[in-house]
Design a protein around this motif. Structure first.
Motif, PDB file in Angstrom:
ATOM      1  N   ALA A   1       0.822  -1.216   0.000  1.00  9.10           N
ATOM      2  CA  ALA A   1       0.000   0.000   0.000  1.00  9.10           C
ATOM      3  C   ALA A   1       0.856   1.266   0.000  1.00  9.10           C
ATOM      4  O   ALA A   1       0.368   2.344  -0.362  1.00  9.10           O
ATOM      5  CB  ALA A   1      -0.930   0.010   1.206  1.00  9.10           C
ATOM      6  N   ALA A   2       2.125   1.142   0.383  1.00 13.21           N
ATOM      7  CA  ALA A   2       3.016   2.310   0.392  1.00 13.21           C
ATOM      8  C   ALA A   2       3.201   2.874  -1.014  1.00 13.21           C
ATOM      9  O   ALA A   2       3.534   4.044  -1.179  1.00 13.21           O
ATOM     10  CB  ALA A   2       4.375   1.943   0.989  1.00 13.21           C
ATOM     11  N   LYS A   3       2.934   2.067  -2.006  1.00 13.94           N
ATOM     12  CA  LYS A   3       3.065   2.511  -3.399  1.00 13.94           C
ATOM     13  C   LYS A   3       2.264   3.793  -3.643  1.00 13.94           C
ATOM     14  O   LYS A   3       2.708   4.680  -4.363  1.00 13.94           O
ATOM     15  CB  LYS A   3       2.592   1.388  -4.324  1.00 13.94           C
ATOM     16  CG  LYS A   3       2.664   1.690  -5.782  1.00 13.94           C
ATOM     17  CD  LYS A   3       2.167   0.502  -6.594  1.00 13.94           C
ATOM     18  CE  LYS A   3       2.094   0.862  -8.048  1.00 13.94           C
ATOM     19  NZ  LYS A   3       1.503  -0.203  -8.856  1.00 13.94           N
ATOM     20  N   GLY A   4       1.100   3.908  -3.010  1.00 16.19           N
ATOM     21  CA  GLY A   4       0.237   5.066  -3.193  1.00 16.19           C
ATOM     22  C   GLY A   4       0.785   6.356  -2.610  1.00 16.19           C
ATOM     23  O   GLY A   4       0.268   7.433  -2.881  1.00 16.19           O
ATOM     24  N   MET A   5       1.849   6.262  -1.814  1.00 13.77           N
ATOM     25  CA  MET A   5       2.434   7.457  -1.195  1.00 13.77           C
ATOM     26  C   MET A   5       3.435   8.150  -2.120  1.00 13.77           C
ATOM     27  O   MET A   5       3.898   9.240  -1.816  1.00 13.77           O
ATOM     28  CB  MET A   5       3.111   7.092   0.122  1.00 13.77           C
ATOM     29  CG  MET A   5       2.138   6.526   1.142  1.00 13.77           C
ATOM     30  SD  MET A   5       2.932   6.072   2.678  1.00 13.77           S
ATOM     31  CE  MET A   5       2.857   7.666   3.509  1.00 13.77           C
ATOM     32  N   PHE A   6       3.753   7.511  -3.230  1.00 16.63           N
ATOM     33  CA  PHE A   6       4.753   8.046  -4.157  1.00 16.63           C
ATOM     34  C   PHE A   6       4.084   8.393  -5.481  1.00 16.63           C
ATOM     35  O   PHE A   6       3.557   7.512  -6.161  1.00 16.63           O
ATOM     36  CB  PHE A   6       5.879   7.026  -4.378  1.00 16.63           C
ATOM     37  CG  PHE A   6       6.569   6.644  -3.107  1.00 16.63           C
ATOM     38  CD1 PHE A   6       7.574   7.442  -2.587  1.00 16.63           C
ATOM     39  CD2 PHE A   6       6.205   5.499  -2.420  1.00 16.63           C
ATOM     40  CE1 PHE A   6       8.207   7.097  -1.398  1.00 16.63           C
ATOM     41  CE2 PHE A   6       6.834   5.150  -1.233  1.00 16.63           C
ATOM     42  CZ  PHE A   6       7.832   5.957  -0.720  1.00 16.63           C
TER      43      PHE A   6
ATOM     44  N   LYS B   1       2.698  13.746   3.391  1.00 12.85           N
ATOM     45  CA  LYS B   1       2.441  12.460   2.728  1.00 12.85           C
ATOM     46  C   LYS B   1       1.683  11.501   3.640  1.00 12.85           C
ATOM     47  O   LYS B   1       1.306  10.414   3.226  1.00 12.85           O
ATOM     48  CB  LYS B   1       3.762  11.805   2.283  1.00 12.85           C
ATOM     49  CG  LYS B   1       4.444  12.513   1.143  1.00 12.85           C
ATOM     50  CD  LYS B   1       3.708  12.298  -0.152  1.00 12.85           C
ATOM     51  CE  LYS B   1       4.445  12.952  -1.308  1.00 12.85           C
ATOM     52  NZ  LYS B   1       3.753  12.722  -2.570  1.00 12.85           N
ATOM     53  N   GLY B   2       1.510  11.903   4.892  1.00 13.66           N
ATOM     54  CA  GLY B   2       0.755  11.063   5.821  1.00 13.66           C
ATOM     55  C   GLY B   2       1.564   9.933   6.427  1.00 13.66           C
ATOM     56  O   GLY B   2       1.013   8.905   6.827  1.00 13.66           O
ATOM     57  N   VAL B   3       2.863  10.108   6.514  1.00 15.96           N
ATOM     58  CA  VAL B   3       3.726   9.083   7.089  1.00 15.96           C
ATOM     59  C   VAL B   3       3.427   8.951   8.582  1.00 15.96           C
ATOM     60  O   VAL B   3       3.307   9.945   9.291  1.00 15.96           O
ATOM     61  CB  VAL B   3       5.214   9.430   6.854  1.00 15.96           C
ATOM     62  CG1 VAL B   3       6.131   8.443   7.565  1.00 15.96           C
ATOM     63  CG2 VAL B   3       5.512   9.452   5.357  1.00 15.96           C
ATOM     64  N   THR B   4       3.288   7.711   9.035  1.00 13.12           N
ATOM     65  CA  THR B   4       3.005   7.430  10.444  1.00 13.12           C
ATOM     66  C   THR B   4       4.048   6.467  11.000  1.00 13.12           C
ATOM     67  O   THR B   4       4.898   5.964  10.260  1.00 13.12           O
ATOM     68  CB  THR B   4       1.601   6.820  10.606  1.00 13.12           C
ATOM     69  OG1 THR B   4       1.562   5.577   9.890  1.00 13.12           O
ATOM     70  CG2 THR B   4       0.508   7.755  10.088  1.00 13.12           C
ATOM     71  N   GLU B   5       3.965   6.204  12.280  1.00 14.30           N
ATOM     72  CA  GLU B   5       4.942   5.339  12.966  1.00 14.30           C
ATOM     73  C   GLU B   5       5.162   4.004  12.245  1.00 14.30           C
ATOM     74  O   GLU B   5       6.303   3.599  12.047  1.00 14.30           O
ATOM     75  CB  GLU B   5       4.516   5.117  14.418  1.00 14.30           C
ATOM     76  CG  GLU B   5       5.538   4.379  15.253  1.00 14.30           C
ATOM     77  CD  GLU B   5       6.840   5.148  15.449  1.00 14.30           C
ATOM     78  OE1 GLU B   5       7.904   4.507  15.468  1.00 14.30           O
ATOM     79  OE2 GLU B   5       6.804   6.386  15.567  1.00 14.30           O
ATOM     80  N   PRO B   6       4.106   3.293  11.852  1.00 16.40           N
ATOM     81  CA  PRO B   6       4.339   2.014  11.162  1.00 16.40           C
ATOM     82  C   PRO B   6       5.164   2.163   9.877  1.00 16.40           C
ATOM     83  O   PRO B   6       5.924   1.259   9.529  1.00 16.40           O
ATOM     84  CB  PRO B   6       2.925   1.505  10.856  1.00 16.40           C
ATOM     85  CG  PRO B   6       2.059   2.165  11.880  1.00 16.40           C
ATOM     86  CD  PRO B   6       2.680   3.522  12.108  1.00 16.40           C
ATOM     87  N   HIS B   7       5.031   3.294   9.197  1.00 19.28           N
ATOM     88  CA  HIS B   7       5.825   3.503   7.978  1.00 19.28           C
ATOM     89  C   HIS B   7       7.316   3.549   8.300  1.00 19.28           C
ATOM     90  O   HIS B   7       8.139   2.999   7.566  1.00 19.28           O
ATOM     91  CB  HIS B   7       5.410   4.802   7.272  1.00 19.28           C
ATOM     92  CG  HIS B   7       4.011   4.779   6.779  1.00 19.28           C
ATOM     93  ND1 HIS B   7       3.085   5.713   7.158  1.00 19.28           N
ATOM     94  CD2 HIS B   7       3.364   3.936   5.940  1.00 19.28           C
ATOM     95  CE1 HIS B   7       1.920   5.446   6.567  1.00 19.28           C
ATOM     96  NE2 HIS B   7       2.071   4.374   5.823  1.00 19.28           N
TER      97      HIS B   7
ATOM     98  N   ILE C   1      -3.223  16.239   8.931  1.00 21.76           N
ATOM     99  CA  ILE C   1      -2.493  14.991   9.075  1.00 21.76           C
ATOM    100  C   ILE C   1      -2.166  14.771  10.550  1.00 21.76           C
ATOM    101  O   ILE C   1      -1.743  15.676  11.232  1.00 21.76           O
ATOM    102  CB  ILE C   1      -1.197  15.053   8.266  1.00 21.76           C
ATOM    103  CG1 ILE C   1      -1.484  15.604   6.904  1.00 21.76           C
ATOM    104  CG2 ILE C   1      -0.471  13.740   8.306  1.00 21.76           C
ATOM    105  CD1 ILE C   1      -1.360  14.808   5.720  1.00 21.76           C
ATOM    106  N   THR C   2      -2.342  13.555  11.005  1.00 21.78           N
ATOM    107  CA  THR C   2      -1.981  13.218  12.366  1.00 21.78           C
ATOM    108  C   THR C   2      -0.506  12.857  12.396  1.00 21.78           C
ATOM    109  O   THR C   2      -0.047  12.035  11.599  1.00 21.78           O
ATOM    110  CB  THR C   2      -2.798  11.999  12.844  1.00 21.78           C
ATOM    111  OG1 THR C   2      -4.179  12.302  12.673  1.00 21.78           O
ATOM    112  CG2 THR C   2      -2.499  11.687  14.280  1.00 21.78           C
TER     113      THR C   2
END
Length: 167
Positions: free
Chosen positions: A39-44, A101-107, A162-163
């Motif tokens: 799903a990280a593909k959608g962040m780029f 980009k909405g990056v969170t701890e799990p990323h 964004i959180t």
């Protein structure tokens, strides 16, 4: 654990070895990120609407090279500088990009796993548990610096939707 002389030596030794193959290893690093978290593909932006094989995507190759090199060089300079230093970018910029980009701890954990696996594959028989710990600590310090900038930007912009991740 901390980042002392021994950790610095392990990171420098492995980085010196990996420099010989940066294009391949940086692509491997990003491929692992996408394998671990498709799903990280959608962040780029350069990956969102394509099924192109990563090896054939020049924008991905360029981005992967930049990120992998920056991450490794930051790790190498950590003890010498006493803080996270990022070449060709500022931590403020990295915090802003990651926030928006909405990056969170799990990323961050996914990237850490991909980095450690890439170094392990590259080092082969030279790999050790101590090297894993050294790279993990170096990455954690880089991630903490980026997260601090994300929090600072979010605090400065009360309208940010964004959180921010927790530390």
């Amino acid at each position: 654990m901390g980042f002392g002389e021994k950790e610095e030596a392990l990171v420098k030794e492995s980085w010196d070895f990996m420099k010989q193959n940066i294009p391949h290893l940086s692509l491997r690093f990003f491929t692992l990120i996408l394998e671990i978290a498709p799903a990280a593909k959608g962040m780029f932006s350069f990956l969102k609407d394509t099924d192109e094989i990563p090896e054939n995507n020049p924008k991905l190759k360029a981005h992967a090279l930049k990120v992998f090199k920056m991450t490794c060089e930051s790790a190498v300079q950590l003890r010498e500088k006493g803080e996270v230093v990022v070449a060709d970018a500022s931590l403020k910029y990295l915090g802003s990009v990651h926030l928006h980009k909405g990056v969170t701890e799990p990323h961050f954990e996914i990237v850490k796993e991909a980095l450690v696996r890439t170094v392990k594959e590259a080092m082969g028989e030279k790999w050790s548990e101590e090297m894993k710990e050294a790279w993990g600590e170096a990455y954690d310090q880089l991630a903490a610096a980026i997260k601090a900038e994300m929090k600072a930007e979010a605090a400065a912009d009360p309208f940010a939707k964004i959180t921010t991740p927790s530390s």
